[in-house]
Design an enzyme around this catalytic site. Structure first.
Site, mmCIF file in Angstrom:
data_model
loop_
_atom_site.group_PDB
_atom_site.id
_atom_site.type_symbol
_atom_site.label_atom_id
_atom_site.label_comp_id
_atom_site.label_asym_id
_atom_site.label_seq_id
_atom_site.Cartn_x
_atom_site.Cartn_y
_atom_site.Cartn_z
ATOM 1 C CB SER A 233 43.082 38.651 37.006
ATOM 2 O OG SER A 233 41.876 38.559 37.745
ATOM 3 N N GLY B 267 39.401 32.624 30.237
ATOM 4 C CA GLY B 267 40.149 31.531 30.861
ATOM 5 C C GLY B 267 40.733 31.890 32.218
ATOM 6 C CD GLU B 268 42.350 31.014 37.259
ATOM 7 O OE1 GLU B 268 43.532 31.307 37.516
ATOM 8 O OE2 GLU B 268 41.378 31.719 37.608
ATOM 9 C CB CYS C 242 36.558 29.701 31.261
ATOM 10 S SG CYS C 242 37.181 29.807 32.961
ATOM 11 C CG ASN D 88 30.516 45.410 32.400
ATOM 12 O OD1 ASN D 88 30.220 46.595 32.335
ATOM 13 N ND2 ASN D 88 31.708 45.006 32.833
ATOM 14 C CB CYS E 164 35.066 43.388 33.642
ATOM 15 S SG CYS E 164 35.391 42.177 34.920
ATOM 16 C CB CYS F 240 32.488 32.754 37.225
ATOM 17 S SG CYS F 240 34.045 32.246 38.000
ATOM 18 C CB SER G 27 38.285 37.270 40.368
ATOM 19 O OG SER G 27 38.981 37.850 39.290
ATOM 20 C CG LEU G 28 36.799 38.382 47.564
ATOM 21 C CD1 LEU G 28 37.387 37.055 48.015
ATOM 22 C CD2 LEU G 28 37.142 39.492 48.561
ATOM 23 C CG HIS G 29 34.054 38.790 41.732
ATOM 24 N ND1 HIS G 29 34.510 40.072 41.497
ATOM 25 C CD2 HIS G 29 34.664 38.012 40.797
ATOM 26 C CE1 HIS G 29 35.336 40.064 40.471
ATOM 27 N NE2 HIS G 29 35.459 38.834 40.030
ATOM 28 C CB CYS H 210 32.279 35.302 33.804
ATOM 29 S SG CYS H 210 33.585 35.406 32.568
ATOM 30 C CD GLU I 50 35.559 38.016 21.979
ATOM 31 O OE1 GLU I 50 34.754 38.123 21.033
ATOM 32 O OE2 GLU I 50 35.257 38.256 23.171
ATOM 33 C CB CYS J 41 42.220 42.863 28.601
ATOM 34 S SG CYS J 41 41.325 41.558 29.465
#
Length: 347
Positions: A197, A165-166, A114, A297, A340, A118, A220-222, A121, A94, A107
């Protein structure tokens, strides 16, 4: 003779020139084909209308041109558009077009699924099928740009590698795709308008510095402690916060490029003023330009919740009071699972 049925977009211009010399055609044909592949973004040999039918047939015999196609499109009430792309081998991935008054952002995804798992996600709950090839990533940007021009009458202004994905675990393809996106004979976009990112692969962040890349980097710390980050991002086990701070500083010394922290707020997990203090401590150790505070989200597989508005505002006010350049990023495309953390190839 070049290998039969190889992907023609993996060939450089000199290699194409060699091919045409081998088949007894004129060398300038290579430039014509190269322009069709990258500048005119042809997705089939039949589309190359200034070549003879005979030559198009020859190219079809000797090469493949495995381009992405748009399989489905969803439109959000806020103007966001999500597209599901189909690969040549039947996988789906996507991409999202996010229009605002000042910019039109694509995006894009870098992997099919992935491997990082996480917890917040949707993509993290999918298996990683494979990496996207550089030309497939380029196709995403091309198709989203065409969509932006058709629907909004404007070209893309920005590209963010924040989809499925990373990116740093598909390093070579991501860099090759960006090279084509920024090339004058590609999309011709400035590298400063591209942000990659990462969930945090310290070794590859340093590699970006060594390779003197020109695009922006977002981490992406979070969560601002190893204990909390480990709970939601298993990658922290092998790439702890200390190693990421070191890698980001190395990246900045090598490139001087803009660094952003991404921080999703989760209710009663990382949204207290103590959490804000921990975030400020990290912010002070890295020459970061910005901290993006992101609304959470919801997804089907996780139990996290978005904090109440007053709690979000208190967090933002605390950062501002301590002179942190922070911005609250409101979610776009939530109603079509395009926001996101929501990308998961859902219909």
């Amino acid at each position: 003779m070049l290998k039969t049925a190889s992907n023609i977009r993996t060939l450089t211009l000199p290699e194409l020139e060699s091919y045409f010399q081998e088949i007894g055609d004129k060398k300038f044909r290579a430039k014509q084909v190269y322009e069709w592949l990258w500048q005119k973004q042809a997705h089939s040999f039949d589309a190359m209308t200034n070549l003879s039918k005979e030559l198009r047939s020859t190219l079809n015999e000797h090469f493949s041109l495995p381009a992405l196609t748009v399989d489905a499109t969803q439109h959000s009430a806020d103007g966001t558009i999500k597209s599901r792309f189909k690969t040549f081998d039947g996988h789906f991935v996507e991409g999202v077009l996010i229009p605002t008054e000042s910019r039109h952002t694509a995006c894009v995804s870098s992997q099919i699924g992935c491997s990082l798992s996480c917890k917040f996600c949707a993509t993290g709950y999918m298996d990683r099928k494979r990496n996207l090839n550089f030309d497939e990533i380029y196709d995403e940007a091309v198709l989203l740009n065409q969509q932006s021009e058709k629907v909004y009458g404007k070209k893309l202004s920005n590209i963010v590698f924040m989809g499925m994905g990373e990116p740093l675990l598909n390093y070579k393809n991501v860099l090759a795709a960006i090279e084509r996106i920024t090339s004058p004979d590609g999309l011709g976009m400035s590298a400063r308008r591209i942000t990659v990112s990462t969930a945090g692969v310290a070794k590859m962040i340093k590699q970006l510095g060594d390779d003197q890349v020109r695009f922006k980097l977002a981490l992406s710390l979070h969560a601002a402690t190893d204990e909390k980050r480990h709970e939601i991002m298993p990658i922290n086990d092998s790439n702890n916060i200390k190693s990421l701070i070191e890698a980001l500083n190395y990246f900045y010394r090598q490139t001087g490029n803009e660094i952003t922290f991404e921080y999703i707020l989760f209710n009663n997990f990382n949204d207290s003023l103590k959490d804000a203090d921990e975030l400020i401590r990290i912010y002070r150790q890295v020459p970061a330009d910005l901290v993006n505070i992101i609304e959470y989200n919801p997804i089907d597989f996780a139990t996290f919740e978005k904090p109440q508005e007053d709690r979000i505002q208190a967090f933002m006010n605390y950062l501002e009071k301590h002179r942190v350049n922070a911005r609250l990023r409101r979610s776009r495309g939530k109603d079509i699972d395009a926001a996101c953390g929501q990308l998961a190839n859902k219909s």
